[in-house]
Design a protein around this motif. Structure first.
Motif, PDB file in Angstrom:
ATOM      1  N   SER A   1      37.083 -19.830   4.819  1.00 61.70           N
ATOM      2  CA  SER A   1      35.866 -19.075   4.519  1.00 61.70           C
ATOM      3  C   SER A   1      34.680 -19.697   5.252  1.00 61.70           C
ATOM      4  CB  SER A   1      35.621 -19.036   3.009  1.00 61.70           C
ATOM      5  OG  SER A   1      35.296 -20.334   2.569  1.00 61.70           O
ATOM      6  N   GLU A   2      33.596 -18.975   5.217  1.00 58.23           N
ATOM      7  CA  GLU A   2      32.402 -19.419   5.953  1.00 58.23           C
ATOM      8  C   GLU A   2      31.832 -20.704   5.369  1.00 58.23           C
ATOM      9  OE1 GLU A   2      28.077 -17.603   6.578  1.00 58.23           O
ATOM     10  OE2 GLU A   2      29.676 -16.262   7.180  1.00 58.23           O
ATOM     11  N   ASP A   3      31.850 -20.885   4.035  1.00 58.46           N
ATOM     12  CA  ASP A   3      31.345 -22.101   3.402  1.00 58.46           C
ATOM     13  C   ASP A   3      32.178 -23.313   3.810  1.00 58.46           C
ATOM     14  OD1 ASP A   3      29.299 -20.820   2.155  1.00 58.46           O
ATOM     15  OD2 ASP A   3      30.409 -20.505   0.263  1.00 58.46           O
ATOM     16  N   ASN A   4      33.494 -23.150   3.830  1.00 55.66           N
ATOM     17  CA  ASN A   4      34.373 -24.255   4.226  1.00 55.66           C
ATOM     18  C   ASN A   4      34.160 -24.609   5.690  1.00 55.66           C
ATOM     19  OD1 ASN A   4      35.463 -24.530   1.712  1.00 55.66           O
ATOM     20  ND2 ASN A   4      37.178 -23.130   2.103  1.00 55.66           N
ATOM     21  N   GLU A   5      33.935 -23.607   6.503  1.00 60.76           N
ATOM     22  CA  GLU A   5      33.691 -23.856   7.922  1.00 60.76           C
ATOM     23  C   GLU A   5      32.391 -24.636   8.107  1.00 60.76           C
ATOM     24  OE1 GLU A   5      35.030 -23.905  11.615  1.00 60.76           O
ATOM     25  OE2 GLU A   5      36.099 -22.857  10.035  1.00 60.76           O
ATOM     26  N   THR A   6      31.358 -24.276   7.377  1.00 59.46           N
ATOM     27  CA  THR A   6      30.083 -24.982   7.449  1.00 59.46           C
ATOM     28  C   THR A   6      30.248 -26.413   6.958  1.00 59.46           C
ATOM     29  OG1 THR A   6      28.931 -22.912   7.018  1.00 59.46           O
ATOM     30  CG2 THR A   6      27.673 -24.917   6.722  1.00 59.46           C
ATOM     31  N   THR A   7      30.987 -26.603   5.890  1.00 55.78           N
ATOM     32  CA  THR A   7      31.223 -27.940   5.346  1.00 55.78           C
ATOM     33  C   THR A   7      31.976 -28.795   6.355  1.00 55.78           C
ATOM     34  OG1 THR A   7      31.328 -27.000   3.135  1.00 55.78           O
ATOM     35  CG2 THR A   7      32.214 -29.209   3.415  1.00 55.78           C
ATOM     36  N   ARG A   8      32.981 -28.218   6.996  1.00 52.93           N
ATOM     37  CA  ARG A   8      33.743 -28.981   7.997  1.00 52.93           C
ATOM     38  C   ARG A   8      32.861 -29.353   9.184  1.00 52.93           C
ATOM     39  NH1 ARG A   8      39.485 -26.131   8.557  1.00 52.93           N
ATOM     40  NH2 ARG A   8      38.121 -24.367   8.777  1.00 52.93           N
ATOM     41  N   LYS A   9      31.997 -28.467   9.606  1.00 54.75           N
ATOM     42  CA  LYS A   9      31.095 -28.776  10.714  1.00 54.75           C
ATOM     43  C   LYS A   9      30.161 -29.922  10.338  1.00 54.75           C
ATOM     44  CE  LYS A   9      30.943 -24.301  13.019  1.00 54.75           C
ATOM     45  NZ  LYS A   9      30.110 -23.155  13.383  1.00 54.75           N
TER      46      LYS A   9
END
Length: 134
Positions: free
Chosen positions: A113-121
Motif C-alpha cells: 500500500s501507499e503508506d507502507n511504501e512511504t514508510t519504507r522510503k
C-alpha cells in the motif's frame, strides 16, 4: 783605607742602592697589577655567583612549570579517554540501530500500500543517513 778606595766603594754601594730601588719599583708595579687583578677577579666571581643563583632559580621555576603542565595534560588525557569511550559506545549503538533497520527493511514483507511504501522510503533514507554517518 785610602780616600780613593772609600770613594769607589761608596760609588759601588750607591749604584747598587739605585739598582735595588729600581728593582723595588718594578716589583711594586707588578704587585699593584696583581692587586688590581685580584679586585677584578673578585668582581667576576661575585658576578658568576649571582648568575649561578639566578640559573638555579630558573631551573626550579622551569621544573615547577613542567610539573604543572604535566598535571594539566594528565587531566586532559583522562577527559579525552572518557570522551573516546563515550563516542565508541555511541558509534556502536548507531551501528547496531542501522543494522536493525537494515534487517527490518530486508525482512519487511507487508502489503504494497501507499503508506507502507512511504514508510519504507523513510526507513531507507534513515538507513542511508546512518550508513553515511558511519
Amino acid at each position: 783605607m785610602t780616600p780613593v778606595m772609600d770613594l769607589i766603594i761608596n760609588g759601588i754601594l750607591a749604584v747598587l742602592l739605585v739598582a735595588v730601588i729600581i728593582v723595588c719599583m718594578i716589583v711594586y708595579k707588578r704587585l699593584q697589577t696583581i692587586r688590581d687583578g685580584q679586585v677584578e677577579m673578585r668582581e667576576l666571581m661575585d658576578s658568576l655567583n649571582i648568575s649561578v643563583l639566578q640559573a638555579q632559580k630558573s631551573v626550579k621555576d622551569i621544573s615547577a612549570s613542567s610539573q604543572d603542565v604535566e598535571e594539566r595534560i594528565g587531566i586532559q588525557i583522562t577527559k579525552a579517554s572518557k570522551l573516546v569511550d563515550e563516542l565508541t559506545l555511541i558509534t556502536e549503538a548507531g551501528n547496531n540501530l542501522a543494522d536493525r533497520i537494515d534487517r527490518n527493511i530486508a525482512n519487511y514483507g507487508g502489503d504494497k500500500s501507499e503508506d507502507n511504501e512511504t514508510t519504507r522510503k523513510q526507513q531507507k533514507e534513515i538507513l542511508a543517513a546512518l550508513k553515511e554517518a558511519r
